[in-house]
Design an enzyme around this catalytic site. Sequence first.
Site, PDB file in Angstrom:
ATOM      1  N   THR A   1      -5.250  11.240  -7.252  1.00  0.00           N
ATOM      2  CA  THR A   1      -5.035  11.177  -5.936  1.00  0.00           C
ATOM      3  C   THR A   1      -4.613  12.194  -5.271  1.00  0.00           C
ATOM      4  O   THR A   1      -5.122  12.884  -3.966  1.00  0.00           O
ATOM      5  CB  THR A   1      -3.909  10.069  -5.784  1.00  0.00           C
TER       6      THR A   1
ATOM      7  N   GLU B   1       0.755  -1.200   0.028  1.00  0.00           N
ATOM      8  CA  GLU B   1       0.148  -0.025   0.078  1.00  0.00           C
ATOM      9  C   GLU B   1       0.797   1.264   0.086  1.00  0.00           C
ATOM     10  O   GLU B   1       0.460   2.367  -0.595  1.00  0.00           O
ATOM     11  CB  GLU B   1      -0.813  -0.128   1.193  1.00  0.00           C
TER      12      GLU B   1
HETATM   13  P1  ADP Z   1      -7.694   1.392  -5.391  1.00  0.00           P
HETATM   14  O1  ADP Z   1      -7.856   3.002  -5.611  1.00  0.00           O
HETATM   15  O2  ADP Z   1      -8.826   0.392  -6.087  1.00  0.00           O
HETATM   16  O3  ADP Z   1      -7.775   1.282  -4.015  1.00  0.00           O
HETATM   17  P2  ADP Z   1      -4.965   1.996  -5.578  1.00  0.00           P
HETATM   18  O4  ADP Z   1      -5.083   3.367  -6.037  1.00  0.00           O
HETATM   19  O5  ADP Z   1      -4.888   1.534  -4.247  1.00  0.00           O
HETATM   20  O6  ADP Z   1      -6.306   1.038  -6.087  1.00  0.00           O
HETATM   21  O7  ADP Z   1      -3.871   1.327  -6.372  1.00  0.00           O
HETATM   22  C1  ADP Z   1      -3.530   1.702  -7.698  1.00  0.00           C
HETATM   23  C2  ADP Z   1      -2.115   1.994  -7.871  1.00  0.00           C
HETATM   24  O8  ADP Z   1      -1.279   1.090  -7.479  1.00  0.00           O
HETATM   25  C3  ADP Z   1      -1.718   2.197  -9.304  1.00  0.00           C
HETATM   26  O9  ADP Z   1      -1.005   3.149  -9.359  1.00  0.00           O
HETATM   27  C4  ADP Z   1      -1.014   1.063  -9.731  1.00  0.00           C
HETATM   28  O10 ADP Z   1      -0.162   1.385 -10.931  1.00  0.00           O
HETATM   29  C5  ADP Z   1      -0.315   0.666  -8.575  1.00  0.00           C
HETATM   30  N1  ADP Z   1      -0.130  -0.798  -8.664  1.00  0.00           N
HETATM   31  C6  ADP Z   1       1.072  -1.458  -8.426  1.00  0.00           C
HETATM   32  N2  ADP Z   1       1.194  -2.917  -8.410  1.00  0.00           N
HETATM   33  C7  ADP Z   1      -0.071  -3.015  -8.580  1.00  0.00           C
HETATM   34  C8  ADP Z   1      -0.915  -4.234  -8.547  1.00  0.00           C
HETATM   35  N3  ADP Z   1      -0.353  -5.645  -8.634  1.00  0.00           N
HETATM   36  N4  ADP Z   1      -2.335  -4.254  -8.520  1.00  0.00           N
HETATM   37  C9  ADP Z   1      -2.806  -2.937  -8.680  1.00  0.00           C
HETATM   38  N5  ADP Z   1      -2.248  -1.623  -8.476  1.00  0.00           N
HETATM   39  C10 ADP Z   1      -1.040  -1.854  -8.638  1.00  0.00           C
END
Ligand code: ADP
Length: 309
Positions: free
Chosen positions: A182, A129
Amino acid sequence: MSKSLKIFAPATVANLSCGFDVLGCCLDTVGDEMVISLSSTPGVKITKIVGATLPFETHKNVAGVATEALLKEYGKNIGIEIEIYKKIKAGSGIGSSAASSAGAVWAVNHLLDSPFTPNQLIPFAMEGEKLASGNAHADNVAPALLGGFTLVRSYSPLDVIKLHTPKDLFMTVIHPQIEVKTSDSRSVIKNKVSLQKAIHQWGNVGGLVAGLYTEDYQLIGRSLEDVIIEPLRSILIPEFDTVKTTALKNGALGCGISGSGPSIFALSRGNQNAIVIAEHIKKIYDTTGIDFDIHVSKINNNGVKILNN
Ligand code: ADP
């Protein structure tokens, strides 16, 4: 010791209106799949990514970073190969990165015959995260790993509690496919909160926890209220107010922003209610010209699970 494991890595809804950064819950039918294998070549390798464009470099992919954090603590330089079948869109607000981080560490732990408890896996997944958002928050990875509803009572020291999950709770989630930067969703949040609002908010957190334990659905509904973040962030989400009013008018216990958005969640008692709410929300979004996904899911009380090959 088995050599390979196929798992379901669930999507999660964090914050749950009143619990910014501390509350979350796990979905059952929305999530990624992953295949994690032990390899005779030491090191962590991402060997396949289907359904999304994400980095293959271990140190740039949250699944790789979380796995390396686990192996560092485990103390043996073993070989792990990771395949990711992405179904949760990145940036949706339903824990896309958390699913990969939590899924990877859960599966690796299982392949190693569980040297760590589910709670001990949380800090490893939080490293993923940290890579995704710059902030090692636990409100998505905790429910993905523990299942059900979870509360981060404290970040320092980390103290995560799995809460009671009433059987009859279902989520409707709409993901409008718009990009909310973000930086925008962060910049609208204020660093200071008035005492009056803080009192309102922690009253609701207590109410929600009490409602879950006593299975008092009305109390759960009354407590799904956010006087701090939602009024500021909801302006970034098209039709938020209409969706919320419609969901509540049609039987939702509560409705709010999922994580940092743009997804919106509505919590209901019973699958049928959740389906009816999905139909109403769909009608609203059909008029906007914005692409969207709608999910209806039971709350998943188990978290990550093994799939048959
Ligand atoms: P959500 O908004 O659904 O919680 P996030 O914003 O936490 O999704 O995650 C997306 C970010 O994490 C993107 O920038 C993506 O490129 C990066 N990332 C890196 N590895 C992964 C992965 N295995 N799965 C999803 N996102 C990833």
